[in-house]
Design a protein around this motif. Structure first.
Motif, PDB file in Angstrom:
ATOM      1  N   VAL A 122       0.837  -1.205   0.000  1.00 54.19           N
ATOM      2  CA  VAL A 122       0.000   0.000   0.000  1.00 54.19           C
ATOM      3  C   VAL A 122       0.867   1.249   0.000  1.00 54.19           C
ATOM      4  O   VAL A 122       0.583   2.231  -0.702  1.00 54.19           O
ATOM      5  CB  VAL A 122      -0.948  -0.026   1.211  1.00 54.19           C
ATOM      6  N   PHE A 123       1.940   1.227   0.780  1.00 56.30           N
ATOM      7  CA  PHE A 123       2.858   2.375   0.784  1.00 56.30           C
ATOM      8  C   PHE A 123       3.471   2.595  -0.589  1.00 56.30           C
ATOM      9  O   PHE A 123       3.549   3.736  -1.071  1.00 56.30           O
ATOM     10  CB  PHE A 123       3.955   2.135   1.823  1.00 56.30           C
ATOM     11  N   ALA A 124       3.895   1.519  -1.241  1.00 53.52           N
ATOM     12  CA  ALA A 124       4.505   1.649  -2.567  1.00 53.52           C
ATOM     13  C   ALA A 124       3.506   2.187  -3.581  1.00 53.52           C
ATOM     14  O   ALA A 124       3.840   3.047  -4.404  1.00 53.52           O
ATOM     15  CB  ALA A 124       5.075   0.304  -3.020  1.00 53.52           C
ATOM     16  N   LEU A 125       2.280   1.719  -3.526  1.00 55.15           N
ATOM     17  CA  LEU A 125       1.265   2.219  -4.456  1.00 55.15           C
ATOM     18  C   LEU A 125       0.890   3.661  -4.137  1.00 55.15           C
ATOM     19  O   LEU A 125       0.577   4.444  -5.037  1.00 55.15           O
ATOM     20  CB  LEU A 125       0.031   1.319  -4.394  1.00 55.15           C
ATOM     21  N   GLY A 126       0.915   4.025  -2.860  1.00 53.99           N
ATOM     22  CA  GLY A 126       0.646   5.412  -2.506  1.00 53.99           C
ATOM     23  C   GLY A 126       1.698   6.365  -3.025  1.00 53.99           C
ATOM     24  O   GLY A 126       1.376   7.437  -3.565  1.00 53.99           O
ATOM     25  N   THR A 127       2.966   6.018  -2.891  1.00 58.34           N
ATOM     26  CA  THR A 127       4.020   6.862  -3.445  1.00 58.34           C
ATOM     27  C   THR A 127       4.002   6.835  -4.967  1.00 58.34           C
ATOM     28  O   THR A 127       4.427   7.794  -5.608  1.00 58.34           O
ATOM     29  CB  THR A 127       5.391   6.413  -2.929  1.00 58.34           C
ATOM     30  N   PHE A 128       3.532   5.741  -5.532  1.00 63.81           N
ATOM     31  CA  PHE A 128       3.371   5.681  -6.988  1.00 63.81           C
ATOM     32  C   PHE A 128       2.374   6.745  -7.443  1.00 63.81           C
ATOM     33  O   PHE A 128       2.573   7.411  -8.471  1.00 63.81           O
ATOM     34  CB  PHE A 128       2.885   4.280  -7.377  1.00 63.81           C
ATOM     35  N   ILE A 129       1.314   6.932  -6.693  1.00 61.28           N
ATOM     36  CA  ILE A 129       0.317   7.955  -7.036  1.00 61.28           C
ATOM     37  C   ILE A 129       0.889   9.347  -6.850  1.00 61.28           C
ATOM     38  O   ILE A 129       0.714  10.233  -7.696  1.00 61.28           O
ATOM     39  CB  ILE A 129      -0.942   7.756  -6.180  1.00 61.28           C
ATOM     40  N   SER A 148      -5.974  -5.968   9.634  1.00 59.46           N
ATOM     41  CA  SER A 148      -4.843  -5.337  10.311  1.00 59.46           C
ATOM     42  C   SER A 148      -5.008  -3.822  10.330  1.00 59.46           C
ATOM     43  O   SER A 148      -5.153  -3.195   9.271  1.00 59.46           O
ATOM     44  CB  SER A 148      -3.536  -5.707   9.606  1.00 59.46           C
ATOM     45  N   PRO A 149      -4.984  -3.182  11.496  1.00 57.80           N
ATOM     46  CA  PRO A 149      -5.012  -1.710  11.531  1.00 57.80           C
ATOM     47  C   PRO A 149      -3.806  -1.088  10.845  1.00 57.80           C
ATOM     48  O   PRO A 149      -3.905   0.024  10.327  1.00 57.80           O
ATOM     49  CB  PRO A 149      -5.026  -1.394  13.034  1.00 57.80           C
ATOM     50  N   LEU A 150      -2.689  -1.795  10.834  1.00 61.74           N
ATOM     51  CA  LEU A 150      -1.506  -1.277  10.166  1.00 61.74           C
ATOM     52  C   LEU A 150      -1.767  -1.075   8.683  1.00 61.74           C
ATOM     53  O   LEU A 150      -1.392  -0.049   8.100  1.00 61.74           O
ATOM     54  CB  LEU A 150      -0.334  -2.240  10.378  1.00 61.74           C
ATOM     55  N   VAL A 151      -2.437  -2.028   8.047  1.00 66.14           N
ATOM     56  CA  VAL A 151      -2.728  -1.923   6.617  1.00 66.14           C
ATOM     57  C   VAL A 151      -3.751  -0.817   6.372  1.00 66.14           C
ATOM     58  O   VAL A 151      -3.605  -0.018   5.438  1.00 66.14           O
ATOM     59  CB  VAL A 151      -3.233  -3.273   6.086  1.00 66.14           C
ATOM     60  N   ARG A 152      -4.759  -0.746   7.204  1.00 63.86           N
ATOM     61  CA  ARG A 152      -5.776   0.298   7.015  1.00 63.86           C
ATOM     62  C   ARG A 152      -5.193   1.678   7.258  1.00 63.86           C
ATOM     63  O   ARG A 152      -5.584   2.660   6.613  1.00 63.86           O
ATOM     64  CB  ARG A 152      -6.957   0.045   7.950  1.00 63.86           C
ATOM     65  N   MET A 153      -4.252   1.775   8.161  1.00 67.10           N
ATOM     66  CA  MET A 153      -3.596   3.052   8.401  1.00 67.10           C
ATOM     67  C   MET A 153      -2.824   3.514   7.176  1.00 67.10           C
ATOM     68  O   MET A 153      -2.905   4.685   6.768  1.00 67.10           O
ATOM     69  CB  MET A 153      -2.655   2.903   9.609  1.00 67.10           C
ATOM     70  N   GLU A 154      -2.094   2.598   6.576  1.00 67.26           N
ATOM     71  CA  GLU A 154      -1.368   2.945   5.365  1.00 67.26           C
ATOM     72  C   GLU A 154      -2.315   3.209   4.201  1.00 67.26           C
ATOM     73  O   GLU A 154      -2.010   4.026   3.321  1.00 67.26           O
ATOM     74  CB  GLU A 154      -0.393   1.818   5.002  1.00 67.26           C
ATOM     75  N   LEU A 155      -3.463   2.544   4.185  1.00 68.67           N
ATOM     76  CA  LEU A 155      -4.439   2.810   3.135  1.00 68.67           C
ATOM     77  C   LEU A 155      -4.958   4.238   3.236  1.00 68.67           C
ATOM     78  O   LEU A 155      -5.071   4.932   2.211  1.00 68.67           O
ATOM     79  CB  LEU A 155      -5.595   1.812   3.251  1.00 68.67           C
ATOM     80  N   ALA A 156      -5.265   4.686   4.425  1.00 65.43           N
ATOM     81  CA  ALA A 156      -5.707   6.075   4.591  1.00 65.43           C
ATOM     82  C   ALA A 156      -4.615   7.045   4.173  1.00 65.43           C
ATOM     83  O   ALA A 156      -4.886   8.060   3.514  1.00 65.43           O
ATOM     84  CB  ALA A 156      -6.117   6.316   6.047  1.00 65.43           C
ATOM     85  N   ALA A 157      -3.375   6.728   4.532  1.00 62.27           N
ATOM     86  CA  ALA A 157      -2.276   7.602   4.131  1.00 62.27           C
ATOM     87  C   ALA A 157      -2.066   7.594   2.625  1.00 62.27           C
ATOM     88  O   ALA A 157      -1.654   8.602   2.037  1.00 62.27           O
ATOM     89  CB  ALA A 157      -0.984   7.182   4.844  1.00 62.27           C
ATOM     90  N   ALA A 158      -2.329   6.469   1.965  1.00 62.85           N
ATOM     91  CA  ALA A 158      -2.168   6.407   0.510  1.00 62.85           C
ATOM     92  C   ALA A 158      -3.304   7.134  -0.206  1.00 62.85           C
ATOM     93  O   ALA A 158      -3.081   7.811  -1.226  1.00 62.85           O
ATOM     94  CB  ALA A 158      -2.095   4.950   0.052  1.00 62.85           C
ATOM     95  N   LEU A 159      -4.522   7.013   0.318  1.00 59.17           N
ATOM     96  CA  LEU A 159      -5.654   7.687  -0.322  1.00 59.17           C
ATOM     97  C   LEU A 159      -5.594   9.196  -0.166  1.00 59.17           C
ATOM     98  O   LEU A 159      -6.262   9.917  -0.914  1.00 59.17           O
ATOM     99  CB  LEU A 159      -6.960   7.147   0.249  1.00 59.17           C
ATOM    100  N   GLN A 160      -4.824   9.672   0.799  1.00 60.72           N
ATOM    101  CA  GLN A 160      -4.746  11.120   0.950  1.00 60.72           C
ATOM    102  C   GLN A 160      -4.100  11.784  -0.269  1.00 60.72           C
ATOM    103  O   GLN A 160      -4.381  12.957  -0.558  1.00 60.72           O
ATOM    104  CB  GLN A 160      -3.947  11.476   2.199  1.00 60.72           C
ATOM    105  N   TRP A 161      -3.271  11.028  -0.997  1.00 60.78           N
ATOM    106  CA  TRP A 161      -2.656  11.615  -2.186  1.00 60.78           C
ATOM    107  C   TRP A 161      -3.693  11.851  -3.271  1.00 60.78           C
ATOM    108  O   TRP A 161      -3.571  12.811  -4.040  1.00 60.78           O
ATOM    109  CB  TRP A 161      -1.538  10.716  -2.699  1.00 60.78           C
ATOM    110  N   MET A 162      -4.688  11.011  -3.324  1.00 59.43           N
ATOM    111  CA  MET A 162      -5.780  11.279  -4.260  1.00 59.43           C
ATOM    112  C   MET A 162      -6.512  12.546  -3.866  1.00 59.43           C
ATOM    113  O   MET A 162      -6.913  13.349  -4.725  1.00 59.43           O
ATOM    114  CB  MET A 162      -6.741  10.082  -4.284  1.00 59.43           C
TER     115      MET A 162
END
Length: 1621
Positions: free
Chosen positions: A798-805, A836-850
């Motif tokens: 998720v982090f890698a895809l977030g930085t990709f965005i 996992s809250p860890l994954v959901r936390m990173e998902l929120a951080a990745a969606l913020q780039w959108m």
């Protein structure tokens, strides 16, 4: 003929010539020689394997091969025999396939490659038509050769076949109903780092180890005042007296010649340590000579260091005022030279060496002067700062080159003398030694020729007379050079350097050591030698002095090691000189490495740092001991950050950096490990590793390297490219991207995690790498990791895809937008409901780039939903009088005409009138409406009149917004807080310009409106409409509520300040607030797709950008963009976006390599270990001993309970109340912990655990999260203003802060508790609490506190994890039950209401199995049973219940250590369904038991036998045998069945005992399994028991003979046949 040749070649392969009946020859002589050679090779191979395996292993795979070949040979022989009579059979094909299978099975054993080749030739030969006989002959000869060279051992053969038979047995098809495992065989759950600690960077002290400024001694002034032949008047020399100066006797030559030789020798001695310095000699100088020398050297040296060496053996001692003596021009007088004048000429930085008697006087005089000068310097600098002339003053301090005295002194007044270094030969009241066996300049000899003087001084010592044959003359003949470590002189100098470094590092403060021993090579050499001078001169009653002062080091234990080294070296000297014997290397470094290893093996927590660390650095220069030194150094660095800081402080960095240029493969793993530890502690080293990145790239690419070290290489490479453009550019030029993508599916989870992180860091803010990854479909390859079994890997993906965005800031290309939209939707759909809250936390951080990149689209979606719900109940909750909405409407809002969409759903009302489930399970979630598409808003009148199109991909942004909003309702506080920040950002961006304009317009009317006290809506689900929106489809009228004024006017400037920060606040400040908005809102429509005007950055957006609309006159520079452009952020290349909220996942992941080795997961490789997160076992740890003690306690509890079941005379007499407690509300669930003296009681939304031993109570609920609304709910499941809370009352509402922060957000409380489970019950139990809205929370108990004796003062618990385990809960039933039953159970509710309240059709039911770490969950109106893997935090399967419209009502519980393959579910249609969880979901159902017509109230499988005990709400109880059931249980399978009455509210059975309990409104009846009534507990029955009321829950202890009961009158009690608990 061709077939004959093929036969012959295959026969030669195994060394046999087969006779061919077809008439071909037996082969030539060459063929026979070839076959003989190959046969010999095969024999040698098998013989070698036999010799190697005879004593090492007995299960060599060649035995298996021979057995299989013999079997194939028998099959092929029978096939050939039958072929004559019945033709070709399938035996040939079977044997051919078997041959190929043998080849496939042994390919991995490289030593069997020749046999593989032979078998392949035979199989190829056999595949050809008509050659069965030839291939059979080849096969027989191959078996013969193997058997001949590998003798048959019957014992080995039997053992091998036995193992084969065991391994070949197919898995049993029988179902395991229950198998008890030992405690140590049962795994522990939720014990990983992500569960036991906060996701944040590791906290440790960071120490500065880099030299801030490297110094170099550029010039050396050698001032010799000897006046050879004339002794000074104040010194009386003895006879014989020391005469040697620089190892030259002045009396041996003429005085001028001697003076020249002494000066030249002194220069040569200094050049050993600093050959590139500029040297100037000044023999017997005058004051002018010294001044000229010093000023010229300072002028040339500029800011570098100058060395001033003063030899005053021919002049008087220094004066009390700190004056040294020189001569006049005629050498008739001694002229004093003030030290202050000398320092002024030398300036700073400088180093002074005084070799004269009473030299300490000079240092004593310098110190007060330097302190006074420092004070004057501070005053001058302060005055200069006030005048603003600091730069001019400092700029003049660099040089002192003018000839005039005033021009030299003036700039030097600004020079700091703190960095000046002084070395004096003796103290203020001491004279130099005059021993004739030593040189006169003993101090200079120690500083410049330490090895010679050390050996001579050692030979002089009588007490150390270990080498009596050594004379002083022999020492001068020691062979070798100082810089050649292979010779005696070179190795002695090498060892001397290591020892003096060790003494200094263990004695000096770290900062002083860095300054003196690491900043300047010449200074470091002088101070090493100064330690020797202290030792030698103190033996002659002389004390060398230095500034800065050093602690005494002459008695350090390492000097004994030096004496041993000298003794061992001198013992070899006579043989080397007399017989030319070779020099033997000394064992010093080997012994020191052994001492270092002993220190590492001690493993004491209170040990001091190792003394040998500087020696280990010197050993790195030795090729012989380098590998061992690196391995020991790696072990030391693995102790933690403090060890890394020590190693960096001692100077390890340049050594290991230089070793990266080595091509030795043996050093690769250890060097990679060392650099990983260094980078984990100090990431700034990435700058130094850019040029060496290919070294780590080669390790990562080499699959022969262990996965642990490849993971370390991936971490090092990710550290090199982390926020470092040069590193990213260099790595992209290499194949880093392709290498990472190739290994993404590796078996090691840690390697997969860091490969994903490395990719994310590679293209973070680096668009070129992103497009390279897009061409290689990197984002699609990362999709696979989103479903990985390890949560850390999913979070890394998720982090890698977030930085990709976020890597592309120019959004003018539609391709980038499409890719990013697909990535965002894929992430949301894949991990949006991750456990996992860890994954959901990173998902929120990745969606913020959108949100950041497509801000205007999210603002448009927010405003559309905001105005769609302006007439909802939420608006009226915030405004007491609805008429005020019209009166307070701002004039600018009347220009806004936005048609309500066809969908009746609203994001701002996403909670509906109930508590949301956190996964978008509202009554009509947005995106699932009737229109539901992007064109729903395009059918409005405003869109038709304006001629604008609908928002492109509106449904995508709506879905993303819904996902972000659901994350803001997450049950885990940190996840909800991050998502709430994003929601607040969108809200502030949308409302900031409008609210700022309102504040400016209504500032003058604030007094009139002082009665209004309405606050800004706190969150999207309770938004108040400030923009109007019109009730009619095409109406232009708008009504809205006024912003806060009057009592809340203290923050009235908040919105204006935000707008002013955006750069568009000038109009507002100038009193023209309408200028901005009237122009931008006059013709605005939410359905415009182009962006106009620059967006407000970081939480502030312009009205046009906030609404997603162009300005009226279309005068913006961005209006000329294509209609497909959706972004409002256009940054210059190389500029990075600012995140709305950061996360600590990456620092936390990096801290994994910072931890000590015992705190990291085991690095064991293999298919069974790579997918697991296990810690290395520390057999001596206190935690392991305490766990073993708990296991012994558990065994005692089970055995004692088993004896009690047998010894009790009345096992059904639960007539003694051994414990009772009054609760605040009616208990809905009561459970006893299996091994602890505790009972868990649930009522409403909380769980209380009472501890009998400590007399304490612990609460698990919203209060355990700190009591604040933000932390407890974290945005979880807040209902709208019109919903009812769980206790039937209106939820509390708090006004939002004008800033729109999350602090003003008050979420709804937790939902009602529906189920309780105990995880890790055999060790330290965790409490799993399932709520009726589908949320599951796992709590960790705090330490027991005996002081907390009531519910009012509970101990705080820690939330381990929380997730929405069942997202499609029947919200309608949940709301009805909450309102109807909340708070009314104890006031005469009927039986049916209690039953549905306790276990309703919408309630959640769970079953926890510790052995498999699976959580089975059902109910909530769902037509399936879901299985969660709690350890991997993955959803395993959704098992459908069947075709009928039914849902699970109860699940059979599991004993703590029971392994079972079945799931037993009791449904609300009266059926009991049995499932095999090993099968696929569609095939999992085994049988259905239909003996009940009413909803199941209890269903349980006994632990020792497969017997089913079930009961329904009508009171029918059935006991059935499950062993003979196939598809359904017939009447013959029912063992016993009876009726307990129609008013039964609770049923339970003991899984080990022969007991069933039923409760109704008047009594609790105890039955045996045969249906006989054994005991009845009626009202007021029992000796000391409470009044028996209406039971709401019954529960038997898993092992003991105890019954826990929860009553409707707020009472909890435990009954037992014995009075002792």
């Amino acid at each position: 003929m061709t077939s004959a040749v093929r036969v012959k070649s295959a026969t030669a392969a195994v060394g046999v010539a087969v006779d061919e009946s077809s008439g071909s020859s037996n082969g030539s002589i060459a063929d026979q020689e070839l076959s003989s050679g190959k046969e010999t090779d095969l024999r040698i191979l098998i013989r070698t394997r036999y010799e190697n395996y005879t004593f090492a292993r007995w299960d060599d795979p060649i035995l298996v091969i021979v057995d299989q070949l013999e079997h194939i040979e028998r099959c092929q022989s029978s096939a050939l025999e039958n072929q004559v009579a019945i033709g070709r059979e399938r035996s040939q094909d079977d044997s051919l396939n078997d041959l190929r299978e043998v080849v496939n099975n042994i390919r991995q054993d490289h030593s069997l490659i020749p046999i593989v080749k032979h078998i392949e030739q035979i199989s190829d030969f056999q595949a050809s038509n008509g050659q069965e006989q030839a291939s059979l002959g080849c096969l027989r000869e191959l078996i013969k050769i193997i058997r001949k060279e590998w003798p048959r051992d019957d014992f080995i053969q039997l053992r091998t076949k036995r193992i084969q038979s065991i391994q070949a047995q197919p898995p049993t098809e029988s179902i395991c109903f229950g198998e008890h495992l030992r405690d140590d065989r049962c795994p522990l759950s939720l014990q990983t780092k992500r569960h036991k600690e906060r996701i944040q960077a590791m906290m440790y002290e960071r120490q500065t180890w880099r030299i801030r400024e490297r110094m170099k001694t550029a010039s050396v002034a050698l001032v010799l005042c000897l006046n050879i032949g004339v002794d000074p008047p104040d010194v009386v020399k003895i006879q014989p007296c020391s005469r040697l100066e620089c190892w030259i006797d002045p009396s041996s030559v003429s005085p001028p010649k001697a003076m020249e030789l002494i000066g030249s020798n002194l220069q040569m001695q200094y050049e050993r340590w600093q050959p590139r310095a500029r040297y100037k000699k000044c023999n017997d100088p005058t004051v002018d000579d010294v001044k000229k020398l010093c000023t010229s050297l300072r002028r040339n040296a500029k800011g570098e260091r100058i060395l001033f060496h003063y030899n005053g053996h021919g002049v008087p001692k220094p004066t009390a005022n700190g004056e040294i003596w020189v001569f006049n021009k005629t050498f008739t007088q001694y002229i004093p030279l003030s030290i202050f004048e000398l320092i002024t000429w030398m300036s700073a930085p400088s180093i002074y060496v005084y070799d004269c008697s009473n030299a300490g006087i000079i240092i004593n005089s310098f110190q007060p002067y330097a302190e006074q000068h420092e004070k004057e310097l501070e005053k001058a600098l302060a005055a200069a700062q006030q005048r603003g002339g600091v730069q001019q003053m400092v700029g003049g301090s660099g040089g002192a080159g003018n000839v005039a005295a005033n021009q030299v002194q003036l700039p030097n007044q600004m020079v700091s003398y703190k960095n000046c270094i002084h070395l004096a030969a003796c103290a203020a009241n001491e004279i130099l030694p005059m021993n004739a066996q030593l040189p006169a300049d003993l101090f200079t000899s120690c500083l410049t020729t330490p090895i010679n003087i050390a050996l001579k001084w050692y030979a002089m010592q009588e007490k150390l007379g270990m080498v009596p044959r050594i004379q002083s003359e022999l020492i001068d003949k020691i062979p070798g050079k100082v810089n050649d470590r292979r010779t005696m002189m070179g190795e002695l100098n090498w060892i001397f350097t290591a020892i003096t470094d060790t003494i200094a590092w263990n004695t000096l403060p770290r900062e002083l050591f860095q300054r003196l021993f690491r900043q300047d090579l010449l200074v470091a050499s002088l101070f090493r030698n100064f330690l020797l001078a202290e030792r030698i001169l103190r033996s002659h009653d002389c004390t060398p002095v230095s500034l800065p002062a050093l602690p005494p080091c002459y008695r350090h234990p390492m000097w004994k090691a030096w004496d041993l080294v000298v003794d061992l070296a001198l013992q070899q000297l006579p043989e080397i000189l007399d017989h030319n014997a070779p020099y033997r290397q000394l064992p010093f470094f080997e012994h020191q490495l052994t001492a270092f290893q002993v220190w590492l093996d001690s493993e004491s927590e209170s040990r001091t740092p190792p003394e040998q660390l500087p020696i280990v650095l010197q050993v790195l220069l030795s090729q012989v001991h380098r590998l061992r030194a690196l391995e020991l150094l790696a072990r030391f660095l693995d102790l933690g950050p403090w060890a890394v800081n020590l190693a960096l402080g001692v100077g390890i960095f340049p050594y290991v950096l230089k070793l990266l240029q080595s091509s030795t493969r043996e050093l690769r793993p250890v060097l990679v490990f060392i650099w990983a530890k260094i980078l984990a502690v100090d990431p700034s080293c990435q700058v130094d590793l850019v040029k060496e990145y290919k070294y780590f790239l080669s390790v990562l690419q080499d699959t022969s390297v262990s996965k642990e070290h490849r993971t370390l290489s991936a971490f090092v490479l990710s550290s090199i490219v982390h926020n470092f453009l040069l590193g990213q550019t260099s790595a992209l030029q290499g194949p880093l991207l392709s290498i990472c993508l190739e290994q993404l599916n590796d078996g090691s989870w840690l390697l997969r995690q860091w490969l994903a992180i490395c990719l994310g860091m590679l293209w973070q803010n680096f668009e070129k790498a992103r497009w390279s990854g897009a061409r290689d479909l990197a984002h699609e390859k990362l999709y696979v990791l989103l479903r990985d079994s390890i949560p850390e890997v999913r979070a890394a993906a998720v982090f890698a895809l977030g930085t990709f965005i976020s890597s592309v800031t120019d959004r003018s290309e539609e391709q980038a937008n499409n890719i990013d939209r697909i990535i965002a939707i894929t992430m949301l759909e894949t991990v949006g409901e991750d456990m996992s809250p860890l994954v959901r936390m990173e998902l929120a951080a990745a969606l913020q780039w959108m949100v950041v990149l497509f801000e205007s689209q999210f603002v448009a979606v927010y405003l559309a939903e905001h105005m769609r719900g302006h007439v909802s109940a939420a608006s009226f909750v915030m405004c007491p009088d609805p008429r005020e909405l019209t009166l307070s409407t701002h004039s600018l809002e009347r220009h806004v005409t936005i048609r309500r969409g066809a969908s009746s759903s609203s994001i701002s009302n996403m909670g509906g009138a109930s508590t949301g489930s956190g996964t978008g399970s509202s009554s009509n979630p947005l995106g699932r409406s009737k229109s539901g598409s992007a064109s729903s808003g395009g059918r409005g009148a405003a869109g038709a009149a304006g001629g604008t199109n609908s928002i492109p991909f509106q449904s995508i942004f709506t879905k993303l917004w819904m996902g972000i909003f659901n994350l803001a309702q997450d049950p885990f506080p940190r996840v909800a807080a991050i998502a709430q920040e994003i929601v607040d950002h969108v809200r502030d961006t949308a409302l900031c310009p409008i609210m700022a304009a309102k504040e400016a317009t209504m500032a003058n009317a604030s007094e009139k409106c002082s009665s209004l006290s309405v606050s800004l809506p706190p969150s999207p689900n309770t938004r108040v409409n400030y923009l109007g929106g019109g009730g009619a489809p095409g109406g232009a009228g708008a009504t809205a509520e006024s912003p806060p004024v009057g009592p809340t006017a203290s923050s009235a400037s908040h919105w204006a300040q935000k707008l002013r920060l955006s750069g568009s606040g000038a109009c507002v400040a100038a009193g023209e607030p309408q200028t901005i908005l009237q122009r931008k809102l006059r013709t605005s429509s939410i359905n415009d797709e182009t962006d106009s005007g620059p967006a407000y950055s970081r939480g502030v957006a312009g009205a046009g950008a906030g609404l997603g609309l162009p300005s009226g006159p279309r005068e913006s520079t961005h209006s000329a963009r294509s209609s497909g452009s959706e972004s409002n952020h256009y940054l210059e290349p190389g500029h990075s976006l600012t995140p709305i909220v950061p996360t600590d996942f990456i620092p936390w992941a990096i801290s994994y390599f910072t931890r000590p080795g015992k705190e990291r997961y085991s690095s064991a490789e293999g298919p069974a270990e790579e997918g697991r997160q296990r810690y290395p076992v520390d057999r001596n740890s206190a935690e392991l001993r305490r766990r073993r003690l708990r296991f012994l306690r558990n065994e005692f509890v089970r055995r004692h309970a088993g004896r009690k079941h047998q010894e009790l005379t009345d096992p059904y007499g639960f007539d003694v109340c051994v414990w009772n407690r009054k609760t605040q509300f009616t208990p809905s669930i009561v459970k006893l912990l299996p091994y602890e003296p505790q009972i868990a009681v649930a009522y409403r939304e909380k769980v209380l655990v009472y501890d009998f031993q400590y007399n304490s109570v612990r609460t698990y609920g919203a209060e355990a999260l700190g009591g604040n609304s933000t932390g407890s709910s974290s945005g979880y499941g807040s209902g709208s203003g019109s919903s009812s809370s769980l206790n039937g009352s209106t939820p509390r509402k708090s006004g939002a802060h004008p800033s729109g922060g999350g602090s003003g957000f008050s979420a709804a409380p937790f939902a009602r508790v529906s189920s309780i489970e105990f995880i890790n019950a055999q060790d330290m139990a965790l409490n799993l609490v399932a709520h009726e809205d589908g949320v599951v929370r796992v709590w960790q108990s705090p330490p027991p506190a005996s002081s907390a004796t009531s519910e009012d003062t509970p101990s705080k618990a820690r939330l381990v994890t929380a997730w929405t385990a069942l997202g499609q809960v029947n919200q309608h039933n949940h709301r009805q039950r909450s309102v109807a039953s909340g708070g009314s159970i104890g006031k005469g509710a009927d039986a049916s209401g209690l039953s549905s309240g306790a276990i309703g059709s919408g309630g959640i039911v769970t079953a926890w199995q510790q052995c498999s770490q699976h959580l089975v969950i059902g109910g909530g109106g769902c037509r399936f049973i879901r299985i969660w893997d709690v350890e991997r935090e993955l959803k395993l399967a959704d098992i459908p219940l069947g075709r009928s419209e039914t849902c699970a009502r109860v699940l059979s519980p599991y004993l703590p250590n029971m392994r079972s393959d079945v799931i037993l579910a009791g449904c609300d249609d009266g059926s009991v369904r049995l499932f095999d969880k090993r099968c696929s979901p569609q095939d999992a159902r085994i049988s259905v038991y239909r003996r009940h017509s009413a909803p199941i109230l209890h269903a349980s499988l006994r632990a020792n036998v497969p017997v089913l005990v079930s009961g329904c709400t009508e009171g029918r109880i059935s006991v059935a045998d499950m062993r003979s059931s196939q598809s359904s249980i017939s009447l013959n399978d029912v063992v016993h069945e009876w009726d307990a009455g129609g008013d039964v509210t609770a049923i339970t059975s003991h899984q080990l005992g022969d007991t069933v309990a039923c409760g109704n409104a008047s009594k609790i009846v105890i039955y045996s399994l045969d249906g006989r009534q054994q005991k009845v507990l009626r009202t007021n029955e029992g000796f000391i028991g409470p009044k028996i009321g209406h039971p709401t829950w019954l529960y038997f202890h898993p092992y003991k003979v105890q019954l826990a009961v929860g009553f409707v009158d707020n009472m909890v009690a435990i009954y037992s046949p014995t009075p002792v608990l």
